[in-house]
Design a protein around this motif. Structure first.
Motif, PDB file in Angstrom:
ATOM      1  N   GLU A   1      -3.234 -14.320  -5.636  1.00  0.00           N
ATOM      2  CA  GLU A   1      -4.491 -15.061  -5.286  1.00  0.00           C
ATOM      3  C   GLU A   1      -5.233 -14.838  -4.065  1.00  0.00           C
ATOM      4  O   GLU A   1      -6.382 -14.728  -3.824  1.00  0.00           O
ATOM      5  CB  GLU A   1      -4.114 -16.748  -5.497  1.00  0.00           C
ATOM      6  N   ALA A   2      -4.064 -14.704  -2.859  1.00  0.00           N
ATOM      7  CA  ALA A   2      -4.410 -14.473  -1.604  1.00  0.00           C
ATOM      8  C   ALA A   2      -4.963 -13.020  -1.456  1.00  0.00           C
ATOM      9  O   ALA A   2      -6.011 -12.918  -0.548  1.00  0.00           O
ATOM     10  CB  ALA A   2      -3.558 -14.912  -0.893  1.00  0.00           C
ATOM     11  N   HIS A   3      -4.388 -12.087  -2.193  1.00  0.00           N
ATOM     12  CA  HIS A   3      -4.755 -10.842  -2.134  1.00  0.00           C
ATOM     13  C   HIS A   3      -4.919 -10.025  -3.402  1.00  0.00           C
ATOM     14  O   HIS A   3      -3.842  -9.300  -3.833  1.00  0.00           O
ATOM     15  CB  HIS A   3      -3.669 -10.091  -1.168  1.00  0.00           C
ATOM     16  N   PRO A   4      -6.124 -10.155  -4.007  1.00  0.00           N
ATOM     17  CA  PRO A   4      -6.221  -9.737  -5.441  1.00  0.00           C
ATOM     18  C   PRO A   4      -6.467  -8.179  -5.382  1.00  0.00           C
ATOM     19  O   PRO A   4      -6.146  -7.623  -6.589  1.00  0.00           O
ATOM     20  CB  PRO A   4      -7.307 -10.393  -5.829  1.00  0.00           C
ATOM     21  N   LYS A   5      -6.381  -7.486  -4.403  1.00  0.00           N
ATOM     22  CA  LYS A   5      -6.279  -5.996  -4.386  1.00  0.00           C
ATOM     23  C   LYS A   5      -5.413  -5.452  -3.404  1.00  0.00           C
ATOM     24  O   LYS A   5      -5.045  -6.066  -2.361  1.00  0.00           O
ATOM     25  CB  LYS A   5      -7.731  -5.432  -3.987  1.00  0.00           C
ATOM     26  N   ILE A   6      -4.807  -4.325  -3.645  1.00  0.00           N
ATOM     27  CA  ILE A   6      -3.793  -3.921  -2.934  1.00  0.00           C
ATOM     28  C   ILE A   6      -4.475  -3.150  -1.790  1.00  0.00           C
ATOM     29  O   ILE A   6      -4.055  -3.110  -0.620  1.00  0.00           O
ATOM     30  CB  ILE A   6      -2.787  -2.676  -3.546  1.00  0.00           C
ATOM     31  N   PHE A   7      -5.598  -2.208  -1.919  1.00  0.00           N
ATOM     32  CA  PHE A   7      -6.313  -1.525  -0.955  1.00  0.00           C
ATOM     33  C   PHE A   7      -7.597  -2.234  -0.753  1.00  0.00           C
ATOM     34  O   PHE A   7      -8.225  -2.549  -1.835  1.00  0.00           O
ATOM     35  CB  PHE A   7      -6.487  -0.045  -1.481  1.00  0.00           C
TER      36      PHE A   7
ATOM     37  N   PHE B   1      12.385  -7.086  -1.943  1.00  0.00           N
ATOM     38  CA  PHE B   1      11.794  -5.848  -2.803  1.00  0.00           C
ATOM     39  C   PHE B   1      11.240  -6.188  -4.034  1.00  0.00           C
ATOM     40  O   PHE B   1      10.137  -5.761  -4.421  1.00  0.00           O
ATOM     41  CB  PHE B   1      12.884  -4.939  -2.715  1.00  0.00           C
ATOM     42  N   THR B   2      11.782  -7.036  -4.946  1.00  0.00           N
ATOM     43  CA  THR B   2      11.356  -7.646  -6.135  1.00  0.00           C
ATOM     44  C   THR B   2      10.314  -8.339  -5.893  1.00  0.00           C
ATOM     45  O   THR B   2       9.331  -8.045  -6.866  1.00  0.00           O
ATOM     46  CB  THR B   2      12.591  -8.544  -6.561  1.00  0.00           C
ATOM     47  N   PHE B   3      10.084  -8.932  -5.030  1.00  0.00           N
ATOM     48  CA  PHE B   3       8.755  -9.734  -4.679  1.00  0.00           C
ATOM     49  C   PHE B   3       7.503  -8.730  -4.442  1.00  0.00           C
ATOM     50  O   PHE B   3       6.732  -8.955  -5.143  1.00  0.00           O
ATOM     51  CB  PHE B   3       8.877 -10.681  -3.381  1.00  0.00           C
ATOM     52  N   LEU B   4       8.184  -7.550  -3.719  1.00  0.00           N
ATOM     53  CA  LEU B   4       6.961  -6.607  -3.197  1.00  0.00           C
ATOM     54  C   LEU B   4       6.551  -5.807  -4.762  1.00  0.00           C
ATOM     55  O   LEU B   4       5.353  -5.565  -5.235  1.00  0.00           O
ATOM     56  CB  LEU B   4       7.386  -6.041  -2.532  1.00  0.00           C
ATOM     57  N   ARG B   5       7.685  -5.557  -5.390  1.00  0.00           N
ATOM     58  CA  ARG B   5       7.445  -4.813  -6.874  1.00  0.00           C
ATOM     59  C   ARG B   5       6.649  -5.607  -7.773  1.00  0.00           C
ATOM     60  O   ARG B   5       5.754  -5.053  -8.305  1.00  0.00           O
ATOM     61  CB  ARG B   5       8.737  -4.352  -7.032  1.00  0.00           C
ATOM     62  N   ASP B   6       7.139  -6.824  -7.877  1.00  0.00           N
ATOM     63  CA  ASP B   6       6.398  -7.750  -8.665  1.00  0.00           C
ATOM     64  C   ASP B   6       4.779  -7.622  -8.433  1.00  0.00           C
ATOM     65  O   ASP B   6       3.769  -7.673  -9.434  1.00  0.00           O
ATOM     66  CB  ASP B   6       6.839  -9.116  -8.641  1.00  0.00           C
ATOM     67  N   TYR B   7       4.573  -8.021  -7.226  1.00  0.00           N
ATOM     68  CA  TYR B   7       3.128  -7.998  -6.716  1.00  0.00           C
ATOM     69  C   TYR B   7       2.315  -6.761  -6.993  1.00  0.00           C
ATOM     70  O   TYR B   7       1.220  -6.982  -7.644  1.00  0.00           O
ATOM     71  CB  TYR B   7       2.979  -8.121  -5.272  1.00  0.00           C
ATOM     72  N   VAL B   8       2.938  -5.554  -6.819  1.00  0.00           N
ATOM     73  CA  VAL B   8       2.034  -4.203  -7.064  1.00  0.00           C
ATOM     74  C   VAL B   8       1.984  -4.176  -8.406  1.00  0.00           C
ATOM     75  O   VAL B   8       0.874  -3.715  -9.163  1.00  0.00           O
ATOM     76  CB  VAL B   8       3.096  -3.279  -6.500  1.00  0.00           C
ATOM     77  N   ASP B   9       2.992  -4.390  -9.420  1.00  0.00           N
ATOM     78  CA  ASP B   9       2.951  -4.121 -10.840  1.00  0.00           C
ATOM     79  C   ASP B   9       2.077  -5.189 -11.482  1.00  0.00           C
ATOM     80  O   ASP B   9       1.173  -4.863 -12.430  1.00  0.00           O
ATOM     81  CB  ASP B   9       4.516  -4.316 -11.560  1.00  0.00           C
TER      82      ASP B   9
ATOM     83  N   GLN C   1       0.921  -1.201  -0.127  1.00  0.00           N
ATOM     84  CA  GLN C   1      -0.044  -0.031  -0.115  1.00  0.00           C
ATOM     85  C   GLN C   1       0.866   1.137   0.049  1.00  0.00           C
ATOM     86  O   GLN C   1       0.512   2.124  -0.752  1.00  0.00           O
ATOM     87  CB  GLN C   1      -0.981   0.010   1.192  1.00  0.00           C
ATOM     88  N   PHE C   2       1.882   1.271   0.813  1.00  0.00           N
ATOM     89  CA  PHE C   2       2.914   2.242   0.733  1.00  0.00           C
ATOM     90  C   PHE C   2       3.401   2.611  -0.597  1.00  0.00           C
ATOM     91  O   PHE C   2       3.372   3.652  -1.251  1.00  0.00           O
ATOM     92  CB  PHE C   2       3.839   2.264   1.794  1.00  0.00           C
ATOM     93  N   MET C   3       3.933   1.516  -1.247  1.00  0.00           N
ATOM     94  CA  MET C   3       4.680   1.524  -2.721  1.00  0.00           C
ATOM     95  C   MET C   3       3.548   2.096  -3.720  1.00  0.00           C
ATOM     96  O   MET C   3       3.865   2.888  -4.436  1.00  0.00           O
ATOM     97  CB  MET C   3       5.198   0.256  -3.063  1.00  0.00           C
ATOM     98  N   GLU C   4       2.271   1.568  -3.509  1.00  0.00           N
ATOM     99  CA  GLU C   4       1.203   2.253  -4.534  1.00  0.00           C
ATOM    100  C   GLU C   4       0.988   3.381  -4.280  1.00  0.00           C
ATOM    101  O   GLU C   4       0.752   4.153  -5.323  1.00  0.00           O
ATOM    102  CB  GLU C   4       0.123   1.344  -4.270  1.00  0.00           C
TER     103      GLU C   4
END
Length: 519
Positions: free
Chosen positions: A513-519, A377-385, A350-353
């Motif tokens: 799959e577990a969290h399809p939305k960031i917010f 960080f790569t894992f987090l960035r991949d998820y957001v993008d 949520q912070f990155m987005e």
């Protein structure tokens, strides 16, 4: 007789040369051991080990050279017999005692050194286990506040991340939750004596660099209490660009472009904290105008019943704005930290987005890149993008089956400020996600598509190496090096690279799959 003495002298000289050569090897070993250890404790331990090796070498060599010693003993026996006019038997007893007693003495010294090394082991502590952190609002919370372990301490205690000189060591770094001043509490049952050049590490000196110590470290508990009281008046720096709620907590994201003295000191404190969690983290020169900072705070009620609130620091991100042709900039994320008490709850994404949305709304931003990202960080960035690209029609299931296209690249760049390399990675993750793993043909097509990209750097020729060293990452350079392999080795290497890549992709897919939305 003269010929025999010449033989004895030659054997003795040969032994001395061998001793000198072995001693030189030990000295080289000592330099190699100590050069690779930044921690004084690790360096001293290496020195102790080498000292024991030297003693072992001397004793071992003397045991191996007993024959040579015997010839020297015989020579001295004859000389004493001739000069003192005593019997050969008496002379031999005297010279035997003179020559062989040092061997026994050195054996005793080696055993003593080994005993000292074993005794000193209890004074060597694992820095990751010994160091704990708290983030407190009040002085009364210091004993009850949750303890958090750092992710790394190699910048403080060397590559081995060990602390020397204390038994049953516990180091607690208390931080003021809003202003991040530090107070260090050190507890131990006993301290090593200064023996054979081994000194206990100065923990405070290693934890906080001397250049920033006056700003970061508070040495007295009473002074730290004053910092805790005064932090109630702290207000976030910069301009708020986004706010959101997560699991009942309120968060605010601020963009900071100012270069005031107060903010620079605050930034210095949080970056000092970042050295425990960010690989190769360092202090930035905020006097340069190209630096851009984002901070996330938790907005909390003070509990005083008057509706007043405070802002606790939850994390930060530091970017550097590189120039891009034709009045554009390419912000590069240099550092990003979420404090440990806010992890594993989706706040990092949520912070990155939040700050990426602010950058996307800035017309001068061409794209957003990352400097040497770690695995987390790569894992987090991949998820957001991936979450954002899933909402673009260019990344629909039908388009994913047709392969990566310029439309995908341009859509990710124009709408989301995602670079070409990252948009390709996002495509591969999303295609692997929608690939039917039970359909062999579908899985084979996906595998060939990824391997084709992995194989491309292997086809480079020798004359391209100089250009490759400047243009490619370390991983791509390793792929290019595979170009010199035979076909069987290339196939095996490609298979391993593909398997590792799909394993990392699957982690991102599981999170989607577990969290399809960031917010």
């Amino acid at each position: 007789m003269p010929t025999r003495w010449w033989y004895f002298e030659k054997k003795a000289a040969t032994r001395r040369e061998r001793v000198a050569g072995n001693e030189e090897k030990v000295v080289n070993t000592f330099h190699r051991e100590t050069a690779d250890n930044k921690s004084a404790g690790a360096r001293d331990c290496a020195r102790a080990r080498v000292a024991v090796w030297v003693r072992h070498l001397e004793v071992s060599h003397r045991k191996e050279s007993l024959a040579c010693r015997f010839t020297e003993c015989c020579r001295e026996t004859i000389r004493i017999h001739l000069k003192l006019n005593i019997s050969v038997c008496t002379a031999s007893l005297f010279t035997s005692f003179l020559f062989f007693l040092p061997v026994r003495i050195n054996s005793w010294m080696v055993m003593e050194d080994l005993t000292n090394v074993d005794r000193n082991r209890k004074y060597i502590s694992d820095g990751l286990q010994a160091v704990k952190m708290t983030f407190v609002q009040d002085i009364n919370e210091m004993n009850t506040a949750p303890r958090y372990s750092p992710d790394m301490v190699y910048q403080h205690f060397g590559e081995e991340e060990t602390i020397y000189g204390y038994a049953d060591l516990e180091v607690t770094i208390h931080h003021s939750a809003q202003t991040l001043y530090s107070y260090i509490n050190i507890c131990y049952s006993s301290k090593a004596k200064n023996d054979n050049g081994l000194e206990a590490d100065d923990i405070e000196d290693k934890l906080v660099h001397i250049d920033v110590r006056p700003n970061v470290l508070v040495t007295e508990k009473g002074a730290f209490n004053q910092k805790l009281i005064s932090q109630k008046n702290f207000q976030p720096y910069g301009e708020m660009v986004h706010k959101f709620q997560s699991k009942g907590k309120n968060f605010e994201v601020y963009r900071v472009t100012e270069q005031s003295e107060d903010f620079n000191l605050f930034l210095e404190r949080i970056q000092t904290l970042g050295m425990f969690f960010i690989e190769c983290c360092s202090l930035t020169d905020n006097t340069e105008e190209n630096w851009l900072h984002y901070f996330i705070y938790e907005r909390c009620d003070t509990g005083e019943g008057d509706g007043s609130t405070i802002a606790k620091v939850a994390g930060f991100a530091t970017l550097y704005k590189f120039y891009n042709y034709f009045e554009k900039v390419r912000p590069r994320i240099a550092q990003m930290l979420l404090l440990p008490q806010y992890r594993k709850s989706g706040i990092g994404a949520q912070f990155m987005e939040s700050f990426l949305r602010d950058l996307r709304a800035t017309p001068e931003v061409f794209d957003v890149t990352v400097e040497s990202p770690g695995d987390q960080f790569t894992f987090l960035r991949d998820y957001v993008d991936c979450i954002n690209c899933m909402n673009l029609p260019e990344f629909s299931s039908e388009n994913l089956k047709n392969g990566f296209s310029d439309k995908m690249r341009m859509a990710a760049l124009d709408k989301l400020k995602i670079s070409k390399a990252q948009s390709r990675r996002v495509y591969e993750i999303l295609r692997f996600r929608q690939t039917n793993k039970k359909d062999k043909e579908d899985l084979k097509a996906q595998r060939i598509d990824v391997k084709r990209r992995l194989y491309a750097p292997m086809k480079r020729s020798e004359r391209d190496w100089k250009r490759l060293n400047l243009a490619l990452t370390q991983e791509e350079l390793r792929q290019a090096a595979c170009g010199e392999m035979d076909e069987e080795t290339k196939f095996s290497t490609l298979t391993q690279m593909y398997d590792r890549l799909m394993e990392s992709y699957q982690k991102t897919i599981d999170r989607i799959e577990a969290h399809p939305k960031i917010f």
